[in-house]
Design a protein around this motif. Structure first.
Motif, PDB file in Angstrom:
ATOM      1  N   HIS A   9       0.883  -1.175   0.000  1.00  0.00           N
ATOM      2  CA  HIS A   9       0.000   0.000   0.000  1.00  0.00           C
ATOM      3  C   HIS A   9       0.913   1.214   0.000  1.00  0.00           C
ATOM      4  N   GLY A  11       0.321   4.343   0.492  1.00  0.00           N
ATOM      5  CA  GLY A  11       0.030   5.455   1.398  1.00  0.00           C
ATOM      6  C   GLY A  11      -0.628   6.631   0.697  1.00  0.00           C
ATOM      7  N   ARG A  12      -0.760   6.571  -0.638  1.00  0.00           N
ATOM      8  CA  ARG A  12      -1.441   7.646  -1.378  1.00  0.00           C
ATOM      9  C   ARG A  12      -2.884   7.272  -1.661  1.00  0.00           C
ATOM     10  N   THR A  13      -3.129   5.963  -1.983  1.00  0.00           N
ATOM     11  CA  THR A  13      -4.497   5.478  -2.108  1.00  0.00           C
ATOM     12  C   THR A  13      -4.589   4.153  -1.352  1.00  0.00           C
ATOM     13  N   ALA A  14      -5.840   3.648  -1.236  1.00  0.00           N
ATOM     14  CA  ALA A  14      -6.047   2.399  -0.510  1.00  0.00           C
ATOM     15  C   ALA A  14      -5.816   1.180  -1.406  1.00  0.00           C
ATOM     16  N   ASP A  67       3.254   6.593   5.689  1.00  0.00           N
ATOM     17  CA  ASP A  67       1.907   6.137   5.355  1.00  0.00           C
ATOM     18  C   ASP A  67       1.891   4.810   4.591  1.00  0.00           C
ATOM     19  N   ARG A  69       2.576   0.816   3.592  1.00  0.00           N
ATOM     20  CA  ARG A  69       2.602  -0.456   4.324  1.00  0.00           C
ATOM     21  C   ARG A  69       2.955  -1.574   3.352  1.00  0.00           C
TER      22      ARG A  69
ATOM     23  N   LEU B  63      -7.377  -3.062  10.821  1.00  0.00           N
ATOM     24  CA  LEU B  63      -7.273  -1.628  11.093  1.00  0.00           C
ATOM     25  C   LEU B  63      -6.047  -1.391  11.979  1.00  0.00           C
ATOM     26  N   GLU B  64      -5.564  -0.158  11.999  1.00  0.00           N
ATOM     27  CA  GLU B  64      -4.504   0.208  12.937  1.00  0.00           C
ATOM     28  C   GLU B  64      -5.040   1.328  13.804  1.00  0.00           C
ATOM     29  N   VAL B 135      -6.391   3.829  10.966  1.00  0.00           N
ATOM     30  CA  VAL B 135      -5.708   3.698   9.675  1.00  0.00           C
ATOM     31  C   VAL B 135      -6.021   2.327   9.090  1.00  0.00           C
ATOM     32  N   TRP B 136      -6.290   2.311   7.781  1.00  0.00           N
ATOM     33  CA  TRP B 136      -6.492   1.034   7.085  1.00  0.00           C
ATOM     34  C   TRP B 136      -5.788   1.126   5.741  1.00  0.00           C
ATOM     35  N   ARG B 137      -4.977   0.164   5.457  1.00  0.00           N
ATOM     36  CA  ARG B 137      -4.165   0.162   4.244  1.00  0.00           C
ATOM     37  C   ARG B 137      -3.384   1.467   4.111  1.00  0.00           C
ATOM     38  N   GLY B 138      -2.929   1.991   5.214  1.00  0.00           N
ATOM     39  CA  GLY B 138      -2.121   3.211   5.191  1.00  0.00           C
ATOM     40  C   GLY B 138      -2.935   4.492   5.059  1.00  0.00           C
ATOM     41  N   ILE B 139      -4.271   4.384   4.906  1.00  0.00           N
ATOM     42  CA  ILE B 139      -5.129   5.560   4.725  1.00  0.00           C
ATOM     43  C   ILE B 139      -5.810   5.898   6.052  1.00  0.00           C
ATOM     44  N   ARG B 140      -5.831   7.220   6.406  1.00  0.00           N
ATOM     45  CA  ARG B 140      -6.379   7.650   7.689  1.00  0.00           C
ATOM     46  C   ARG B 140      -7.857   8.018   7.586  1.00  0.00           C
ATOM     47  N   LEU B 327      -9.541   5.749  -3.728  1.00  0.00           N
ATOM     48  CA  LEU B 327      -9.682   6.208  -2.346  1.00  0.00           C
ATOM     49  C   LEU B 327      -8.342   6.784  -1.896  1.00  0.00           C
ATOM     50  N   ALA B 328      -8.205   8.111  -2.045  1.00  0.00           N
ATOM     51  CA  ALA B 328      -6.913   8.753  -1.807  1.00  0.00           C
ATOM     52  C   ALA B 328      -6.764   9.170  -0.355  1.00  0.00           C
ATOM     53  N   GLN B 329      -5.530   9.358   0.049  1.00  0.00           N
ATOM     54  CA  GLN B 329      -5.240   9.850   1.396  1.00  0.00           C
ATOM     55  C   GLN B 329      -5.829  11.245   1.567  1.00  0.00           C
TER      56      GLN B 329
END
Lengths: 364, 351
Positions: A9, A11-14, A67, A69, B63-64, B135-140, B327-329
């Motif tokens: 991942h 950190g910019r999108t899911a 961000d 992973r 989730l984190e 956080v999920w998959r690095g997205i907050r 789905l962006a940060q």
């Protein structure tokens, strides 16, 4: 050097990018499906979050790219990456650090609890007298209206005489401003902020002589001179904050109970200080402390007999101990009655006829 | 393109946490709380949350929780100094004034409303803090909107409920939930929520009528008890067992409908949600949690929270698809300290 599949991942999108990870001693090369490098995570920056639930593998992160992973299958992680990697430092208070924090917390609280009375005494001195007087005036007016004030020319003169005699050693700004007898059967006296002392009719009726009343007045005068009421108010606020700090709950009954308990302990300290001050004032005025001691003893006996507890006692120390503390060892110095017999009679008659329903008159 | 579709049964969330592990964590927190005069509680709460979050998976990925005990502690201290102490001073001043001038007690009314406002705003801020640390998959996650607006709405809803003898309650609750959900974000995307209160009113009417009947019957039961002594045991049984049951069942049915209605009105991207919350399982959950908490004197409250998470994960289903690549940060600023307001004003935000 090994290649294995992983999920990335960025950190910019899911999105979950299938990637190939190539482990080298310098770090992890993360290669996309097109063979181009998506990221390079140096070994020093690598952190592992530990096992994911449900056999989900192991999650890695990189300090340089917070961000992003990388999810690795368990087996690959243990064989290839684990030897080089630091576990993500968890915020934890372990071992000595926790013990030190606990001791520091307890120490700080103890210091705060012990320092609170002194701090509030100092703060009370900073409260402008005009503010205190306004606050006290509101309280005083209410009580005087409810109960009614006893006034008689001869009684007023006697009270003024006694007040002047006892308050003489105090600095003028620390003296009581008003001493008033109120028509109330309780055996009580009150020191209010702003320098008003209320003497209850019940106490005058109960007293066996002017020295007893002098003792009580000297006690209340000390409360005023040391600004105990204002200090107690400030202390109550600080105490509420401390208890909330520990219980974490401003609304709970627990906090209220603990606060009341501690407040009671502090208030007994104030009472003892007022007793000591009263002895000093009585000595300076050449009035015997025996009357004050006798008064405390009588209250103690009544308490032991299970009679109605005078309001005066509720937040006060044990009367026997107080009587002992104010009793002079050895022969007393030259003393004279606090008021001559004539003035004492005038003071007792200040409310007109002695109150027949007063608790004091039942016994003698 | 990275399309996420729910599995066949629609359950996108799973809770993997074991009760034993959570009970051990709760016991450990209890010991440390005692040793530190309860100062450890902020760190303990953080560990409980991390356990709950990290054992919750969405589409198989956990989730984190990235909050820290220090943030909660600082948030608590700030509220204690800035909100609570001034509030105590004002309350004390009003009480003193009321001792001599009784109408001054009326000044307590705005203060009471202010406390209500602070509770509402505090709940919102607590939600914002928790979302921003998820956080999920690095997205907050995140929460937009204003805590002040929410707090004000909270007060108005409470007043309207009192004036209408409760009938504005479901409307108000839905209004607040819509505001909360429609401002909840994940990454740069917001949830949408258009749940209306209308469909839950029939169930609310049952609760209200039963409650009203019980309220009216109370004096009647008391009067009868005075006369016919032989009826007393029977009547106490009615009061102790039947009245709470008679209220609890319609109440649970109503609460279940509220949760279903809320979930059904919620969307996120191409996903629609549903919540399969039924009356009896809800009663079991709530009564069980209450017993666990009460019998352990609060020590096992984290276990109750775990049961709630399990219940929610099992109940919530989704339909449709979500384009993960779309789905962006998010870029919203995160709060720096945590939820002190609500931690001080009541026990909410316990897990």
């Amino acid at each position: 050097m090994r290649d294995f599949p992983a999920t990335f991942h960025d950190g910019r999108t899911a999105a979950a990018h299938p990637v190939t990870v190539r482990a080298t001693p310098a770090g992890l090369r993360i290669l996309g499906e097109d063979g181009l490098m998506r990221a390079f995570w140096t070994t020093a920056d690598l952190r592992a979050d530990g096992q994911l639930p449900g056999k989900g593998g192991v999650r890695l992160r990189c300090l340089a790219d917070p961000d992003a992973r990388l999810i690795l299958p368990d087996g690959e992680f243990i064989r290839t990456v684990a030897p080089f990697i630091t576990a993500t430092p968890r915020e934890r208070l372990g071992g000595w650090k926790a013990a030190a924090a606990a001791i520091a917390a307890v120490g700080l609280l103890a210091a705060a609890a012990l320092g609170l009375p002194a701090a509030s005494r100092h703060l009370a001195r900073l409260v402008p007298p005009s503010l205190e007087a306004r606050w006290g005036a509101a309280l005083t007016e209410g009580m005087e209206q409810r109960w009614g004030v006893c006034q008689a020319p001869a009684g007023d003169a006697a009270l003024a005489l006694l007040t002047a005699r006892l308050a003489a050693p105090l600095a003028p700004e620390l003296r009581p401003r008003r001493v008033v007898v109120v028509r109330q059967a309780m055996i009580n006296a009150l020191a209010l902020p702003g320098g008003t002392v209320l003497l209850f009719q019940g106490l005058l009726d109960d007293a066996l002589g002017p020295d007893e009343v002098a003792g009580v007045l000297a006690h209340e005068f000390t409360h005023i001179a040391e600004r105990h009421v204002t200090a107690a108010t400030i202390r109550g606020l600080g105490l509420g904050a401390l208890v909330t700090l520990v219980t974490g709950d401003a609304s709970g009954a627990l906090a209220g109970g603990a606060t009341a308990l501690l407040a009671g302990a502090y208030s007994r300290d104030d009472e003892e200080a007022a007793d000591r001050g009263a002895v000093r004032l009585l000595d300076a005025a050449s009035v015997s402390t025996a009357g004050m001691a006798a008064f405390f003893r009588r209250i103690g006996e009544r308490e032991a007999r299970g009679g109605a507890l005078p309001a005066w006692l509720s937040t006060h120390p044990d009367p026997e101990a107080r009587a002992a503390a104010v009793t002079r060892a050895g022969p007393e110095r030259a003393v004279s009655p606090a008021l001559p017999a004539e003035q004492w009679a005038a003071l007792r008659a200040i409310c007109g006829k002695a109150n027949p329903g007063g608790p004091g008159t039942l016994r003698h | 393109m990275d399309q996420l579709a729910p599995p066949a049964d629609g359950r996108v969330f799973e809770q993997h946490g074991a009760t034993g592990a959570m009970a051990r964590l709760a016991a450990r927190n209890f010991v440390l709380n005692v040793l530190t005069l309860s100062f450890y509680r902020f760190w303990g709460k953080t560990r409980v949350r991390r356990f709950l979050w990290e054992n919750t998976t969405a589409w198989g990925e956990p989730l984190e929780y990235t909050g820290t005990g220090k943030e909660l502690f600082i948030g608590f201290l700030v509220v204690l100094m800035v909100v609570l102490l001034p509030l105590i001073v004002v309350m004390a001043a009003i009480q003193t004034a009321a001792a001599t001038f009784p109408p001054a007690a009326l000044l307590g009314v705005p203060v009471y409303l202010l406390v209500l406002f602070l509770i509402g705003a505090g709940l919102y801020r607590a939600h914002r803090y928790r979302m921003s640390r998820t956080v999920w998959r690095g997205i907050r996650g995140g929460l937009e909107g204003s805590a002040a607006v929410y707090g004000l709405t909270f007060v108005l809803v409470a007043l309207a409920s009192v004036v209408t003898l409760g009938w504005a309650g479901p409307w108000g609750e839905m209004k607040l939930a819509r505001y909360r959900l429609a401002n909840t974000t994940f990454g740069a995307r917001r949830f949408q929520c258009d749940a209306a209160a209308g469909p839950v009113y029939n169930r609310f009417a049952v609760v209200w009528l039963v409650g009203f009947a019980a309220f009216m019957a109370m004096p009647l039961v008391a009067v009868m008890g005075e006369d016919a002594t032989s009826l007393v045991p029977l009547l106490s049984a009615v009061v102790i067992v039947i009245v709470p049951l008679a209220i609890a069942i319609p109440l649970a049915a109503y609460r279940a409908a509220v949760y279903r209605q809320l979930a059904a009105g919620t969307r996120f991207g191409g996903l629609r949600f549903a919540a399969d919350v039924r009356t009896w399982p809800l009663i079991r959950l709530v009564v069980g949690n209450w017993l666990i908490t009460a019998l352990s004197l609060g020590v096992l409250r984290p276990v109750a929270a775990l049961r709630t998470f399990r219940f929610a994960a099992a109940a919530i289903t989704a339909q449709g698809t979500l384009d993960a690549a779309d789905l962006a940060q998010g870029t919203a600023a995160r709060p720096r300290t945590g939820e002190g307001l609500i931690a001080v004003l009541d026990g909410a935000g316990d897990f």
